[in-house]
Design a protein around this motif. Structure first.
Motif, PDB file in Angstrom:
ATOM      1  N   PHE A 184       0.780  -1.324  -0.003  1.00  0.00           N
ATOM      2  CA  PHE A 184      -0.145   0.030   0.143  1.00  0.00           C
ATOM      3  C   PHE A 184       0.963   1.186  -0.125  1.00  0.00           C
ATOM      4  O   PHE A 184       0.706   2.227  -0.858  1.00  0.00           O
ATOM      5  CB  PHE A 184      -0.810  -0.219   0.939  1.00  0.00           C
ATOM      6  CG  PHE A 184      -1.721   1.143   1.451  1.00  0.00           C
ATOM      7  CD1 PHE A 184      -2.698   1.650   0.583  1.00  0.00           C
ATOM      8  CD2 PHE A 184      -0.975   2.106   2.517  1.00  0.00           C
ATOM      9  CE1 PHE A 184      -3.361   3.061   0.854  1.00  0.00           C
ATOM     10  CE2 PHE A 184      -1.793   3.425   2.573  1.00  0.00           C
ATOM     11  CZ  PHE A 184      -2.869   3.981   1.919  1.00  0.00           C
ATOM     12  N   LEU A 185       1.980   1.284   0.829  1.00  0.00           N
ATOM     13  CA  LEU A 185       2.779   2.462   1.037  1.00  0.00           C
ATOM     14  C   LEU A 185       3.418   2.560  -0.263  1.00  0.00           C
ATOM     15  O   LEU A 185       3.802   3.871  -0.615  1.00  0.00           O
ATOM     16  CB  LEU A 185       3.790   2.285   2.219  1.00  0.00           C
ATOM     17  CG  LEU A 185       3.112   2.393   3.543  1.00  0.00           C
ATOM     18  CD1 LEU A 185       4.346   2.165   4.429  1.00  0.00           C
ATOM     19  CD2 LEU A 185       2.175   3.604   3.869  1.00  0.00           C
ATOM     20  N   TYR A 192      10.849   6.962   6.500  1.00  0.00           N
ATOM     21  CA  TYR A 192      11.596   6.251   7.902  1.00  0.00           C
ATOM     22  C   TYR A 192      10.557   5.212   8.003  1.00  0.00           C
ATOM     23  O   TYR A 192      10.901   3.970   8.391  1.00  0.00           O
ATOM     24  CB  TYR A 192      11.487   7.229   8.813  1.00  0.00           C
ATOM     25  CG  TYR A 192      12.279   6.630   9.971  1.00  0.00           C
ATOM     26  CD1 TYR A 192      13.689   6.042   9.966  1.00  0.00           C
ATOM     27  CD2 TYR A 192      11.305   6.383  11.324  1.00  0.00           C
ATOM     28  CE1 TYR A 192      14.215   5.729  11.113  1.00  0.00           C
ATOM     29  CE2 TYR A 192      11.993   5.791  12.165  1.00  0.00           C
ATOM     30  CZ  TYR A 192      13.465   5.527  12.390  1.00  0.00           C
ATOM     31  OH  TYR A 192      13.886   4.783  13.228  1.00  0.00           O
ATOM     32  N   LEU A 193       9.242   5.357   7.982  1.00  0.00           N
ATOM     33  CA  LEU A 193       8.311   4.466   8.285  1.00  0.00           C
ATOM     34  C   LEU A 193       8.436   3.029   7.406  1.00  0.00           C
ATOM     35  O   LEU A 193       8.275   1.872   7.651  1.00  0.00           O
ATOM     36  CB  LEU A 193       6.831   4.865   8.177  1.00  0.00           C
ATOM     37  CG  LEU A 193       5.617   3.833   8.694  1.00  0.00           C
ATOM     38  CD1 LEU A 193       5.946   3.336  10.160  1.00  0.00           C
ATOM     39  CD2 LEU A 193       4.421   4.639   8.246  1.00  0.00           C
ATOM     40  N   MET A 205       1.168   8.593   5.567  1.00  0.00           N
ATOM     41  CA  MET A 205       2.023   7.526   5.819  1.00  0.00           C
ATOM     42  C   MET A 205       2.753   7.029   4.370  1.00  0.00           C
ATOM     43  O   MET A 205       4.004   6.746   4.251  1.00  0.00           O
ATOM     44  CB  MET A 205       0.925   6.188   5.747  1.00  0.00           C
ATOM     45  CG  MET A 205       0.348   6.146   7.391  1.00  0.00           C
ATOM     46  SD  MET A 205      -0.659   4.503   7.570  1.00  0.00           S
ATOM     47  CE  MET A 205      -1.409   4.832   9.075  1.00  0.00           C
ATOM     48  N   LYS A 206       2.244   7.420   3.315  1.00  0.00           N
ATOM     49  CA  LYS A 206       3.063   6.926   2.031  1.00  0.00           C
ATOM     50  C   LYS A 206       4.182   7.926   1.886  1.00  0.00           C
ATOM     51  O   LYS A 206       5.049   7.468   1.039  1.00  0.00           O
ATOM     52  CB  LYS A 206       2.091   7.065   0.761  1.00  0.00           C
ATOM     53  CG  LYS A 206       0.818   6.182   0.741  1.00  0.00           C
ATOM     54  CD  LYS A 206       0.140   6.205  -0.513  1.00  0.00           C
ATOM     55  CE  LYS A 206      -0.765   5.070  -0.878  1.00  0.00           C
ATOM     56  NZ  LYS A 206      -1.838   5.303  -1.920  1.00  0.00           N
ATOM     57  N   PHE A 226       0.254   8.715  12.715  1.00  0.00           N
ATOM     58  CA  PHE A 226      -0.899   8.714  11.705  1.00  0.00           C
ATOM     59  C   PHE A 226      -1.899   7.895  11.931  1.00  0.00           C
ATOM     60  O   PHE A 226      -2.796   7.783  11.042  1.00  0.00           O
ATOM     61  CB  PHE A 226      -0.046   8.062  10.587  1.00  0.00           C
ATOM     62  CG  PHE A 226       1.148   8.631   9.923  1.00  0.00           C
ATOM     63  CD1 PHE A 226       1.344   9.780   9.425  1.00  0.00           C
ATOM     64  CD2 PHE A 226       2.354   7.769  10.209  1.00  0.00           C
ATOM     65  CE1 PHE A 226       2.499  10.341   8.934  1.00  0.00           C
ATOM     66  CE2 PHE A 226       3.660   8.356  10.012  1.00  0.00           C
ATOM     67  CZ  PHE A 226       3.781   9.731   9.315  1.00  0.00           C
ATOM     68  N   HIS A 227      -2.408   7.798  13.389  1.00  0.00           N
ATOM     69  CA  HIS A 227      -3.533   7.394  13.549  1.00  0.00           C
ATOM     70  C   HIS A 227      -3.874   7.421  15.028  1.00  0.00           C
ATOM     71  O   HIS A 227      -2.861   7.617  15.782  1.00  0.00           O
ATOM     72  CB  HIS A 227      -3.964   5.637  13.334  1.00  0.00           C
ATOM     73  CG  HIS A 227      -3.103   4.757  14.173  1.00  0.00           C
ATOM     74  ND1 HIS A 227      -3.226   4.527  15.546  1.00  0.00           N
ATOM     75  CD2 HIS A 227      -1.685   4.441  13.752  1.00  0.00           C
ATOM     76  CE1 HIS A 227      -2.104   3.650  15.749  1.00  0.00           C
ATOM     77  NE2 HIS A 227      -1.481   3.689  14.733  1.00  0.00           N
TER      78      HIS A 227
END
Length: 264
Positions: free
Chosen positions: A107-108, A229-230, A224-225, A193-194
């Motif tokens: 998804f990212l 770093y995530l 998020m995208k 992010f949530h």
């Protein structure tokens, strides 16, 4: 038993007396010989008694050791069978979490043809869920601490048990460092992010989060995208899962090998 041998010895002494001398005082030489035989007989009886007592004690000790060995063998088998069940469960969890991590990574990276937000919220939680590999070592620890491992007199068994239960401290520290860095960084970064309600509702409500209401958890998908770093942390966790899988496979094989050895 000693009384029985003593009675036999006394009868033999009486039978060896000259005719008409039984029960009477004989010549000094004969009396000395008779006394010498008596002393020798007493020494022999004492030695026989000591040997019999040692033999009986050895029998009792061996029966005791046999019971202890059987108890340890039974408990080791129980521990190992429970370990195998747990290892299988952990492997299932690790594989499932890995699948969710792949889905979130796709998804990212914009690799999904269709986006399922319900699945993605589940992926957010499970991507960072890493199972902890542990084995039941109570019986082994008792064997070693009590020094009862010597009762087995089995070098191969001790080698197999040591190889299974003794962990490599440096390897464990290294993996724990990776785990803490990757997992904590992922958790801290993803929390930006949530809403915390996402994790709370999932674990507090028997996994019954309101997946169809992503607005409730303030999930910021686009942000998020854009977070490189995530993505890096998700990749590190994915790589770490390979180590976990290898450990699970290795410990499963070791547990089966020990069980087979104990049951032969």
């Amino acid at each position: 038993m000693i009384k029985f041998f003593r009675k036999i010895r006394q009868n033999l002494l009486m039978e060896n007396l000259p005719t008409g001398q039984a029960g009477k005082t004989g010549k000094p030489a004969f009396a000395a010989g008779r006394y010498f035989k008596y002393v020798i007989g007493e020494i022999v009886l004492v030695m026989i008694g000591i040997l019999l007592a040692l033999q009986v004690n050895n029998w009792n000790e061996e029966r005791k050791n046999t019971r202890i060995r059987k108890s340890y063998l039974k408990n080791l088998k129980v521990d190992l069978k429970k370990d195998l069940e747990n290892l299988e469960r952990l492997n299932t969890i690790n594989t499932s979490a890995e699948t969710e991590g792949f889905y979130l990574a796709d998804f990212l990276d914009n690799n999904l043809m269709e986006v399922d937000t319900s699945r993605l919220m589940k992926s957010i939680i499970f991507t960072g869920f890493i199972p902890n590999l542990t084995v039941i070592s109570a019986t082994y620890n008792d064997l070693i601490n009590s020094n009862n491992i010597q009762l087995f007199n089995d070098v191969e068994l001790k080698r197999l048990l040591d190889d299974y239960y003794i962990r490599n401290n440096w390897a464990e520290l290294f993996k724990n460092r990776i785990l803490k860095t990757a997992w904590y960084d992922y958790r801290d970064e993803m929390s930006k992010f949530h809403s915390p309600l996402l994790n709370r509702d999932y674990f507090a409500g028997n996994n019954s989060i309101e997946l169809n209401y992503s607005w409730k958890y303030n999930v910021e998908w686009n942000e998020m995208k854009n977070n490189k770093y995530l993505k890096t942390q998700i990749g590190l966790i994915g790589a770490y899962r390979l180590l976990i899988r290898n450990d699970l496979v290795r410990y499963t094989q070791k547990a089966k090998t020990i069980l087979k050895y104990l049951e032969k």
